[in-house]
Design a protein around this motif. Sequence first.
Motif, short mmCIF file in Angstrom:
data_model
loop_
_atom_site.label_atom_id
_atom_site.label_comp_id
_atom_site.label_asym_id
_atom_site.label_seq_id
_atom_site.Cartn_x
_atom_site.Cartn_y
_atom_site.Cartn_z
N PHE A 59 1.08 -1.21 -0.09
CA PHE A 59 0.13 -0.22 -0.04
C PHE A 59 1.02 1.25 -0.05
CE2 PHE A 59 -2.38 3.43 2.34
CZ PHE A 59 -3.47 3.49 1.60
N GLN A 60 1.93 1.07 0.55
CA GLN A 60 2.80 2.55 0.87
C GLN A 60 3.23 2.81 -0.47
OE1 GLN A 60 6.17 1.87 3.20
NE2 GLN A 60 7.34 3.86 2.88
N LYS A 61 4.05 1.76 -1.27
CA LYS A 61 4.56 1.98 -2.45
C LYS A 61 3.62 2.53 -3.31
CE LYS A 61 8.26 -1.28 -2.49
NZ LYS A 61 9.04 -2.62 -3.26
N ARG A 62 2.41 2.19 -3.54
CA ARG A 62 1.33 2.40 -4.70
C ARG A 62 0.71 3.93 -4.25
NH1 ARG A 62 2.70 -2.30 -5.21
NH2 ARG A 62 2.69 -3.59 -6.99
N SER A 63 0.44 3.88 -3.04
CA SER A 63 -0.22 5.34 -2.49
C SER A 63 0.58 6.34 -2.59
CB SER A 63 -0.71 4.83 -0.76
OG SER A 63 0.42 4.90 -0.07
N GLN A 64 2.04 6.41 -2.39
CA GLN A 64 2.76 7.49 -2.51
C GLN A 64 2.66 7.98 -3.99
OE1 GLN A 64 6.94 6.44 -1.68
NE2 GLN A 64 7.53 8.59 -1.66
N ARG A 65 2.93 7.11 -4.83
CA ARG A 65 2.66 7.59 -6.32
C ARG A 65 1.26 8.19 -6.38
NH1 ARG A 65 4.50 3.38 -8.32
NH2 ARG A 65 2.73 2.41 -9.02
N ALA A 66 0.36 7.44 -6.15
CA ALA A 66 -1.23 7.87 -6.21
C ALA A 66 -1.54 9.12 -5.76
CB ALA A 66 -1.86 6.60 -5.92
N PHE A 67 -0.90 9.27 -4.42
CA PHE A 67 -1.39 10.52 -3.57
C PHE A 67 -0.41 11.71 -4.34
CE2 PHE A 67 -2.21 13.36 -0.58
CZ PHE A 67 -3.43 13.06 -0.26
N ARG A 68 0.66 11.57 -4.92
CA ARG A 68 1.23 12.42 -5.45
C ARG A 68 0.62 12.98 -6.91
NH1 ARG A 68 5.93 14.48 -3.65
NH2 ARG A 68 7.02 13.16 -1.94
N GLU A 69 0.05 11.93 -7.48
CA GLU A 69 -0.80 12.35 -8.61
C GLU A 69 -2.03 13.26 -8.27
OE1 GLU A 69 -1.69 8.66 -10.58
OE2 GLU A 69 0.45 8.34 -11.43
N THR A 70 -2.84 12.86 -7.28
CA THR A 70 -3.55 13.64 -6.66
C THR A 70 -3.35 15.02 -6.37
OG1 THR A 70 -4.58 11.65 -5.61
CG2 THR A 70 -5.43 13.65 -4.90
N ARG A 71 -2.23 15.19 -5.73
CA ARG A 71 -1.93 16.47 -5.33
C ARG A 71 -1.53 17.31 -6.52
NH1 ARG A 71 -2.77 18.99 -1.42
NH2 ARG A 71 -0.87 20.24 -1.54
N THR A 72 -0.69 16.92 -7.50
CA THR A 72 -0.57 17.38 -8.83
C THR A 72 -1.87 17.91 -9.47
OG1 THR A 72 1.46 16.30 -8.81
CG2 THR A 72 0.78 17.30 -10.79
N ALA A 73 -2.65 17.03 -9.49
CA ALA A 73 -4.05 17.38 -10.20
C ALA A 73 -4.75 18.53 -9.59
CB ALA A 73 -4.78 15.96 -10.31
N SER A 74 -4.69 18.16 -8.28
CA SER A 74 -5.54 19.19 -7.36
C SER A 74 -5.03 20.76 -7.59
CB SER A 74 -5.37 18.99 -5.92
OG SER A 74 -5.84 19.91 -4.97
N ALA A 75 -3.42 20.61 -7.47
CA ALA A 75 -2.74 21.98 -7.76
C ALA A 75 -3.16 22.58 -9.04
CB ALA A 75 -1.36 21.79 -7.64
N ARG A 76 -3.04 21.86 -10.05
CA ARG A 76 -3.62 22.11 -11.39
C ARG A 76 -4.83 22.94 -11.45
NH1 ARG A 76 -1.13 17.34 -14.75
NH2 ARG A 76 1.14 17.92 -14.82
N LEU A 77 -5.78 22.01 -10.84
CA LEU A 77 -7.25 22.63 -10.85
C LEU A 77 -7.22 23.93 -10.17
CD1 LEU A 77 -9.75 21.10 -11.71
CD2 LEU A 77 -10.18 20.46 -9.22
N ILE A 78 -6.57 24.30 -8.96
CA ILE A 78 -6.63 25.30 -8.40
C ILE A 78 -6.08 26.47 -9.02
CG2 ILE A 78 -5.82 26.61 -6.21
CD1 ILE A 78 -6.05 24.16 -4.72
N VAL A 79 -4.95 26.23 -9.62
CA VAL A 79 -4.54 27.30 -10.66
C VAL A 79 -5.03 27.73 -11.79
CG1 VAL A 79 -2.45 27.83 -12.04
CG2 VAL A 79 -1.86 26.37 -10.04
N HIS A 80 -5.75 26.97 -12.27
CA HIS A 80 -6.60 27.16 -13.47
C HIS A 80 -7.89 27.99 -12.71
CE1 HIS A 80 -9.84 26.46 -16.63
NE2 HIS A 80 -8.83 26.54 -17.63
N PHE A 81 -8.28 27.61 -11.85
CA PHE A 81 -9.56 28.36 -11.29
C PHE A 81 -9.44 29.62 -10.94
CE2 PHE A 81 -12.46 29.47 -7.64
CZ PHE A 81 -13.75 29.38 -8.45
N VAL A 82 -8.18 29.87 -10.13
CA VAL A 82 -7.81 31.14 -9.76
C VAL A 82 -7.24 31.96 -10.97
CG1 VAL A 82 -5.81 32.28 -8.56
CG2 VAL A 82 -6.66 30.31 -7.53
N GLU A 83 -6.59 31.56 -12.11
CA GLU A 83 -6.38 32.45 -13.12
C GLU A 83 -7.33 32.96 -13.83
OE1 GLU A 83 -3.49 30.34 -15.41
OE2 GLU A 83 -1.69 30.69 -14.18
#
Length: 602
Positions: A203-227
């Motif tokens: 779980f640790q190995k896969r969740s680390q990669r999966a959660f980083r993808e979630t963080r990246t996708a969330s950041a892109r969403l916020i940046v697009h909304f704010v801009e």
Amino acid sequence: MTTVTGVEGEERNDFNKVESRQIRDRSLRLLGSLLRPLKARVTLTIVVVVISTAAQVAGPALIAYGIDTGLPRMIKQDWLPLGLAVAGYLAAGIAGAILISWYTVLTARISQAILIDLRKRVFLHTQRLSLEFHESYTSGRIIARQTSDLDSIRELLDSGINQLVQGGLYMLFIAGALFSIDFWSGVVLFGSLVPLAFLLRWFQKRSQRAFRETRTASARLIVHFVETMTGIRAVKAFRKEGRNAVQFAALTEDYREANLKTIRLFGILDPGLVLIGNVALGVVLLVGGLRVAEGGLAIGVLLAALLYTRSFFAPAQDMAMFYNSYQSAAAALEKISGVLEEQPSVPDPIKPVDLWEANGELAFRGVEFAYTPERVILPRFDLEIPAGQTIALVGSTGAGKSTLAKLISRFYDPSDGSIRLDGVDLRSLHPKDLRRAIVMVTQEAYLFSGSVGDNIALGKPDATNEEIIAAAKAVGAHEFIMALPDGYDSDVNKRGGRVSAGQRQLISFARAFLADPAVLILDEATASLDIPSERLVQEALQTLLADRTAIIIAHRLSTVAIADRVLVMEHGRIVEDGTPRDLISGTGRFAKLHAAWRDSLV
């Protein structure tokens, strides 16, 4: 070819490892600096959670004592052992509840203290950073540091740490208690740790990669909304709603897919934990039951062993959830620590020089400026601007006029050479004296939430109402301000939405004039004004610029008429220097610009 590629790959991997280690060390330094002032409170919290966990774990052992010792003694009319077991069980429960409540309050205070400290640091540090940072670091990313990233850290501090500390101690204490009452039941439990460790590692190995993808996708969403919201005028003007909807939908879909990957992982983890726990419980029951039948184990001890085994796996899911929160918070802390590690490209002087009363004499000595070594904006030049002189900077777009103004304001430092105000290098001048002596008015004319009077008073925070009104009258802003519903007390709304672009510019003029600087820079500051307003401002400028050095950057050559001297710039170089009259009568670049402007009026 293969060998070289392999070596390059190894070097790249080594570099990535070193970089990851540096990022981790940077985050740990930040975390340590946040915890250092809270040492005593953290120590008390650790003591409280250890005692509370021990009190919770004592229950099954007291039940075993009550069954195996208390009940037989009760048959013989000796109620003391059973009474002690019951009293001990109740006391442990009450103590555990009280200590958990205390622990919850203590951890909340610690987490809030850390968050307040961190939020202040990010805000104050980003304000201290130079203009270069803010021009390269998007506003959406800065907002993400203060919102979603800090929220991730808050979730870890509020619940994740509790899950880890309480869950880890609970499992450790249960294992110790189980071994103490029955060694073989402890061995069975210890054997169940093998599949548990494999499951958690998977779980640790896969969740680390999966959660980083979630963080990246969330950041892109916020940046697009704010801009999108920040540039809503451009969105409306260019009918970009449809394209934005498509882009936002794609980003939302990416975010959904990233979250689904994480949810699928928990869909395997949760049943796996239940299965391992049930198998361990069944084995303990089987082995313990056989031993009870043989008389090698007391029934109360078996019951306690079953209770401990069942309780052992309960925190495992919480600890897995902690890892989820930890990955999010660790990524957020890395980004925040990265911002806090940024150093101003225009640092304050170590030994500042005071300049209480500036005259406004500017001198450029061997000045050169380049954003990068390959991108030289201003080649080496010298320039003298006497105090009290009004300079007009003209030239085509990209000629370097605004860059020159930013150097005078010390938003940037020269790559080489020096700029001096009254003989003092700007890099040595005390920041307060620099900001008091040099004021820049840009085309943006940003207004902050608050009243019109408050916005004008930014130029001089201790100004009286009379001084504010006098500044507004000087630039011709008094009449339209008085026409507002509450006059100078009228709220300009967000970013000055209540007033027009030209009116915002006049307010920013009044703000600058109230500051009464020795050097006033107007960077396209009249671009938003209509012709009547521009003429009104020009009349005010002739009076207000009489005793100060002024640098006027303008495409409208009508503004140049009030200048004592004109500098024509092309490709970062000053190609013409003279009075407006002399340059107009010549055959150079400015004469052609003036002729074209005059023809456009006709």
